[in-house]
Write a protein that holds these residues in place. Structure first.
Motif, PDB file in Angstrom:
ATOM      1  N   GLU B  67       0.840  -1.197   0.000  1.00  0.00           N
ATOM      2  CA  GLU B  67       0.000   0.000   0.000  1.00  0.00           C
ATOM      3  C   GLU B  67       0.875   1.248   0.000  1.00  0.00           C
ATOM      4  O   GLU B  67       0.593   2.217  -0.713  1.00  0.00           O
ATOM      5  CB  GLU B  67      -0.917  -0.003   1.232  1.00  0.00           C
ATOM      6  N   ARG B  68       1.945   1.192   0.828  1.00  0.00           N
ATOM      7  CA  ARG B  68       2.853   2.350   0.874  1.00  0.00           C
ATOM      8  C   ARG B  68       3.544   2.543  -0.477  1.00  0.00           C
ATOM      9  O   ARG B  68       3.694   3.671  -0.958  1.00  0.00           O
ATOM     10  CB  ARG B  68       3.889   2.162   1.979  1.00  0.00           C
ATOM     11  N   ALA B  69       3.943   1.409  -1.092  1.00  0.00           N
ATOM     12  CA  ALA B  69       4.598   1.500  -2.404  1.00  0.00           C
ATOM     13  C   ALA B  69       3.641   2.066  -3.440  1.00  0.00           C
ATOM     14  O   ALA B  69       4.024   2.872  -4.288  1.00  0.00           O
ATOM     15  CB  ALA B  69       5.088   0.122  -2.835  1.00  0.00           C
ATOM     16  N   LYS B  70       2.370   1.651  -3.346  1.00  0.00           N
ATOM     17  CA  LYS B  70       1.367   2.143  -4.291  1.00  0.00           C
ATOM     18  C   LYS B  70       1.167   3.648  -4.121  1.00  0.00           C
ATOM     19  O   LYS B  70       1.066   4.390  -5.105  1.00  0.00           O
ATOM     20  CB  LYS B  70       0.044   1.404  -4.052  1.00  0.00           C
ATOM     21  N   ALA B  71       1.143   4.083  -2.862  1.00  0.00           N
ATOM     22  CA  ALA B  71       0.976   5.516  -2.623  1.00  0.00           C
ATOM     23  C   ALA B  71       2.199   6.288  -3.111  1.00  0.00           C
ATOM     24  O   ALA B  71       2.083   7.414  -3.599  1.00  0.00           O
ATOM     25  CB  ALA B  71       0.742   5.763  -1.142  1.00  0.00           C
ATOM     26  N   ALA B  72       3.375   5.647  -3.001  1.00  0.00           N
ATOM     27  CA  ALA B  72       4.603   6.329  -3.414  1.00  0.00           C
ATOM     28  C   ALA B  72       4.679   6.482  -4.928  1.00  0.00           C
ATOM     29  O   ALA B  72       5.445   7.306  -5.429  1.00  0.00           O
ATOM     30  CB  ALA B  72       5.817   5.560  -2.911  1.00  0.00           C
ATOM     31  N   PHE B  73       3.916   5.686  -5.643  1.00  0.00           N
ATOM     32  CA  PHE B  73       3.930   5.790  -7.109  1.00  0.00           C
ATOM     33  C   PHE B  73       3.313   7.092  -7.593  1.00  0.00           C
ATOM     34  O   PHE B  73       3.580   7.530  -8.704  1.00  0.00           O
ATOM     35  CB  PHE B  73       3.168   4.621  -7.735  1.00  0.00           C
ATOM     36  N   GLU B  74       2.480   7.711  -6.808  1.00  0.00           N
ATOM     37  CA  GLU B  74       1.778   8.935  -7.192  1.00  0.00           C
ATOM     38  C   GLU B  74       0.986   8.694  -8.486  1.00  0.00           C
ATOM     39  O   GLU B  74       1.474   9.008  -9.576  1.00  0.00           O
ATOM     40  CB  GLU B  74       2.754  10.089  -7.377  1.00  0.00           C
ATOM     41  N   PRO B  75      -0.197   8.125  -8.381  1.00  0.00           N
ATOM     42  CA  PRO B  75      -0.976   7.789  -9.577  1.00  0.00           C
ATOM     43  C   PRO B  75      -1.183   8.961 -10.529  1.00  0.00           C
ATOM     44  O   PRO B  75      -1.197   8.781 -11.745  1.00  0.00           O
ATOM     45  CB  PRO B  75      -2.312   7.322  -8.994  1.00  0.00           C
ATOM     46  N   ALA B  76      -1.279  10.169  -9.989  1.00  0.00           N
ATOM     47  CA  ALA B  76      -1.468  11.336 -10.860  1.00  0.00           C
ATOM     48  C   ALA B  76      -0.238  11.540 -11.746  1.00  0.00           C
ATOM     49  O   ALA B  76      -0.365  11.833 -12.951  1.00  0.00           O
ATOM     50  CB  ALA B  76      -1.722  12.574 -10.015  1.00  0.00           C
ATOM     51  N   LEU B  77       0.939  11.345 -11.142  1.00  0.00           N
ATOM     52  CA  LEU B  77       2.181  11.501 -11.913  1.00  0.00           C
ATOM     53  C   LEU B  77       2.284  10.409 -12.974  1.00  0.00           C
ATOM     54  O   LEU B  77       2.651  10.677 -14.127  1.00  0.00           O
ATOM     55  CB  LEU B  77       3.381  11.433 -10.968  1.00  0.00           C
ATOM     56  N   ILE B  78       1.941   9.180 -12.571  1.00  0.00           N
ATOM     57  CA  ILE B  78       1.980   8.070 -13.538  1.00  0.00           C
ATOM     58  C   ILE B  78       1.030   8.353 -14.694  1.00  0.00           C
ATOM     59  O   ILE B  78       1.362   8.123 -15.865  1.00  0.00           O
ATOM     60  CB  ILE B  78       1.600   6.745 -12.842  1.00  0.00           C
ATOM     61  N   GLN B  79      -0.150   8.877 -14.373  1.00  0.00           N
ATOM     62  CA  GLN B  79      -1.129   9.189 -15.429  1.00  0.00           C
ATOM     63  C   GLN B  79      -0.582  10.268 -16.357  1.00  0.00           C
ATOM     64  O   GLN B  79      -0.745  10.194 -17.580  1.00  0.00           O
ATOM     65  CB  GLN B  79      -2.430   9.640 -14.779  1.00  0.00           C
ATOM     66  N   GLU B  80       0.082  11.255 -15.766  1.00  0.00           N
ATOM     67  CA  GLU B  80       0.648  12.334 -16.585  1.00  0.00           C
ATOM     68  C   GLU B  80       1.744  11.798 -17.496  1.00  0.00           C
ATOM     69  O   GLU B  80       1.807  12.151 -18.687  1.00  0.00           O
ATOM     70  CB  GLU B  80       1.201  13.421 -15.661  1.00  0.00           C
ATOM     71  N   LEU B  81       2.587  10.927 -16.934  1.00  0.00           N
ATOM     72  CA  LEU B  81       3.665  10.350 -17.743  1.00  0.00           C
ATOM     73  C   LEU B  81       3.093   9.474 -18.858  1.00  0.00           C
ATOM     74  O   LEU B  81       3.579   9.497 -19.989  1.00  0.00           O
ATOM     75  CB  LEU B  81       4.606   9.525 -16.861  1.00  0.00           C
ATOM     76  N   THR B  82       2.054   8.709 -18.519  1.00  0.00           N
ATOM     77  CA  THR B  82       1.427   7.846 -19.526  1.00  0.00           C
ATOM     78  C   THR B  82       0.811   8.678 -20.643  1.00  0.00           C
ATOM     79  O   THR B  82       0.932   8.352 -21.826  1.00  0.00           O
ATOM     80  CB  THR B  82       0.348   6.983 -18.856  1.00  0.00           C
ATOM     81  N   ARG B  83       0.162   9.760 -20.240  1.00  0.00           N
ATOM     82  CA  ARG B  83      -0.467  10.644 -21.228  1.00  0.00           C
ATOM     83  C   ARG B  83       0.595  11.261 -22.142  1.00  0.00           C
ATOM     84  O   ARG B  83       0.412  11.363 -23.350  1.00  0.00           O
ATOM     85  CB  ARG B  83      -1.241  11.729 -20.472  1.00  0.00           C
ATOM     86  N   LEU B  84       1.701  11.662 -21.532  1.00  0.00           N
ATOM     87  CA  LEU B  84       2.783  12.252 -22.330  1.00  0.00           C
ATOM     88  C   LEU B  84       3.353  11.215 -23.289  1.00  0.00           C
ATOM     89  O   LEU B  84       3.640  11.526 -24.456  1.00  0.00           O
ATOM     90  CB  LEU B  84       3.878  12.785 -21.405  1.00  0.00           C
ATOM     91  N   ASP B  85       3.483   9.992 -22.810  1.00  0.00           N
ATOM     92  CA  ASP B  85       3.990   8.914 -23.670  1.00  0.00           C
ATOM     93  C   ASP B  85       3.033   8.690 -24.848  1.00  0.00           C
ATOM     94  O   ASP B  85       3.466   8.576 -26.000  1.00  0.00           O
ATOM     95  CB  ASP B  85       4.131   7.637 -22.849  1.00  0.00           C
ATOM     96  N   ASP B  86       1.721   8.652 -24.545  1.00  0.00           N
ATOM     97  CA  ASP B  86       0.728   8.495 -25.616  1.00  0.00           C
ATOM     98  C   ASP B  86       0.829   9.643 -26.615  1.00  0.00           C
ATOM     99  O   ASP B  86       0.753   9.438 -27.827  1.00  0.00           O
ATOM    100  CB  ASP B  86      -0.685   8.456 -25.025  1.00  0.00           C
ATOM    101  N   ARG B  87       0.995  10.849 -26.073  1.00  0.00           N
ATOM    102  CA  ARG B  87       1.039  12.014 -26.956  1.00  0.00           C
ATOM    103  C   ARG B  87       2.270  11.962 -27.862  1.00  0.00           C
ATOM    104  O   ARG B  87       2.191  12.271 -29.052  1.00  0.00           O
ATOM    105  CB  ARG B  87       1.058  13.288 -26.103  1.00  0.00           C
TER     106      ARG B  87
END
Lengths: 186, 237
Positions: B67-87
């Motif tokens: 759970e701590r590792a999941k929180a450390a991933f920062e889902p918003a940041l991951i989403q932003e990085l994924t979106r940038l990758d898609d773009r």
């Protein structure tokens, strides 16, 4: 007789304890061990992903924010067709031509797609077509077209027709009918 | 004489046979077995109980770590990085397909003979195929032949077809249609590569800057730098 009874009770208790608690508990131990191993695997993956995240984050931070902004303009999140028409009109007026009869329509994906495969598209971007006509000299239109091709917001010329219109001040003017396709990220 | 009186004071206990002793030994053995079994079973049960407790606490601890590792991933940041990758991927794909039709116009400016002019132009793309059609006026059929040869050798125009060749007063009218090699118009390759130099094959056939609107001139006449004006309707007719 009593000793035999105690012995039998002891044996029965041992057997009962084994089958009523130890065996079911041991079965649950197997499940718990498998769960534990899956957690270990997940933690290893998490550590690996954390390293990957750090690597990606450092690469992301190395990007110039201006470049990311340009990338957003190149392929925006929304079609923003009104802004596109305004930009095109500004660009056209810079070259002395004016946009007329602007028609915006979504392309028919069954005929417009770049692949002949029937089914959901794998593309993660959408497109629409924008049709307009304009008049001007060949040189005016050519410079307009070059600027259009070089524009940051990508527009592809899908269809272009040039027909002579009239002569004004010794220069031939033409009517230009053009269909553009523009894109945005889904 | 038998008096019935026992002559010995030594009590004569009933003789206990070896079978009775053997029976008591088996009882002890049975109890021993029972004791051993019970102790073993109880020990095993306690061991399993403790192991289960250990595994449960270990699992709970690892779940918390996850759970701590999941929180450390920062889902918003991951989403932003994924979106940038898609773009970036989508932009790369769109840019790879981006074409520059102005390169085609420049090509015709360079390849159109002075004795040939075009009065209309149509450019169409369909599923990656680019086709063009034009109406033109040439001074002679020889000019059309030379023009066809030049276009064929350009490497950009594919399957050039000159049709409806009609000799009229003022020149020879014709229709032209062809496919265009898409790679030659790709914006990316045009930006990366220097502009192709396609000089006219015949020095007498100098090339006007605009392939449109100009009347064909006499072969060998000097080239003009601007398109010649004329009645476009008359040219089209």
């Amino acid at each position: 007789m009593v000793r035999t009874l105690f012995a039998l009770i002891g044996i029965a208790g041992a057997i009962g304890l084994f089958f009523l608690y130890t065996k079911p508990a041991y079965d649950s131990v197997e499940a718990l061990r498998m769960e534990n191993e899956s957690y270990d695997l997940a933690l290893e993956k998490a550590a690996e992903l954390q390293r990957l995240r750090q690597s990606l984050l450092s690469r992301y931070n190395a990007f110039n924010p201006a470049d990311i902004e340009r990338l957003h303009k190149l392929l925006p999140d929304h079609v923003d067709n009104v802004r596109l028409v305004l930009d095109l009109d500004t660009l056209a007026s810079r070259h002395g031509v004016a946009l007329q009869n602007v028609v915006i329509s979504r392309p028919n994906t069954s005929t417009e797609g770049r692949s002949n495969v029937i089914g959901p598209t794998q593309r993660n971007y959408e497109s629409l077509t924008l049709q307009f006509s304009t008049t001007g000299t060949y040189e005016q239109f050519k410079t307009f077209l070059i600027d259009l091709e070089d524009s940051l917001r990508i527009v592809d010329v899908v269809d272009l027709s040039i027909d002579p219109l009239s002569t004004q001040g010794g220069d031939l003017t033409y009517s230009f009918d053009i269909i553009l396709r523009t894109y945005w990220l889904k | 004489m038998e008096t019935g009186i026992k002559s010995s004071f030594i009590p004569q206990a009933p003789v206990v046979g070896p079978s009775a002793r053997r029976r008591g030994g088996s009882f002890d053995f049975l109890i021993l077995i029972a004791l051993v079994l019970f102790v073993a079973s109880a020990t095993l049960a306690v061991g399993v109980f403790l192991y289960v407790q250990f595994l449960q606490s270990s699992n709970a601890s690892k779940l918390q770590q996850l759970e701590r590792a999941k929180a450390a991933f920062e889902p918003a940041l991951i989403q932003e990085l994924t979106r940038l990758d898609d773009r970036m991927r989508a932009a790369d794909e769109v840019l790879a397909q981006h074409i520059a039709p102005s390169a085609l116009l420049k090509l015709f400016e360079q390849l159109t003979l002075q004795t040939v002019s075009f009065s209309s132009f149509a450019f169409t793309t369909n599923n990656g195929t680019i086709s063009i059609s034009m109406k033109g006026l040439a001074q002679s059929v020889n000019s059309i032949a030379l023009q066809a040869d030049l276009l064929s050798r350009s490497g950009v125009i594919v399957n050039p077809i000159f049709s409806d060749i009609n000799r009229q007063i003022g020149g020879v009218r014709f229709n032209f249609s062809a496919d265009v090699r898409r790679e030659a118009l790709l914006f990316r390759s045009l930006v990366q590569a220097p502009a192709p130099q396609t000089a006219p094959q015949n020095p007498l056939e100098q090339l006007p800057p605009s392939p449109f609107g100009g009347q064909p001139v006499e072969e060998g006449a000097p080239a003009t730098s601007t398109p010649q004006s004329g009645d476009p309707q008359a040219q089209q007719q």
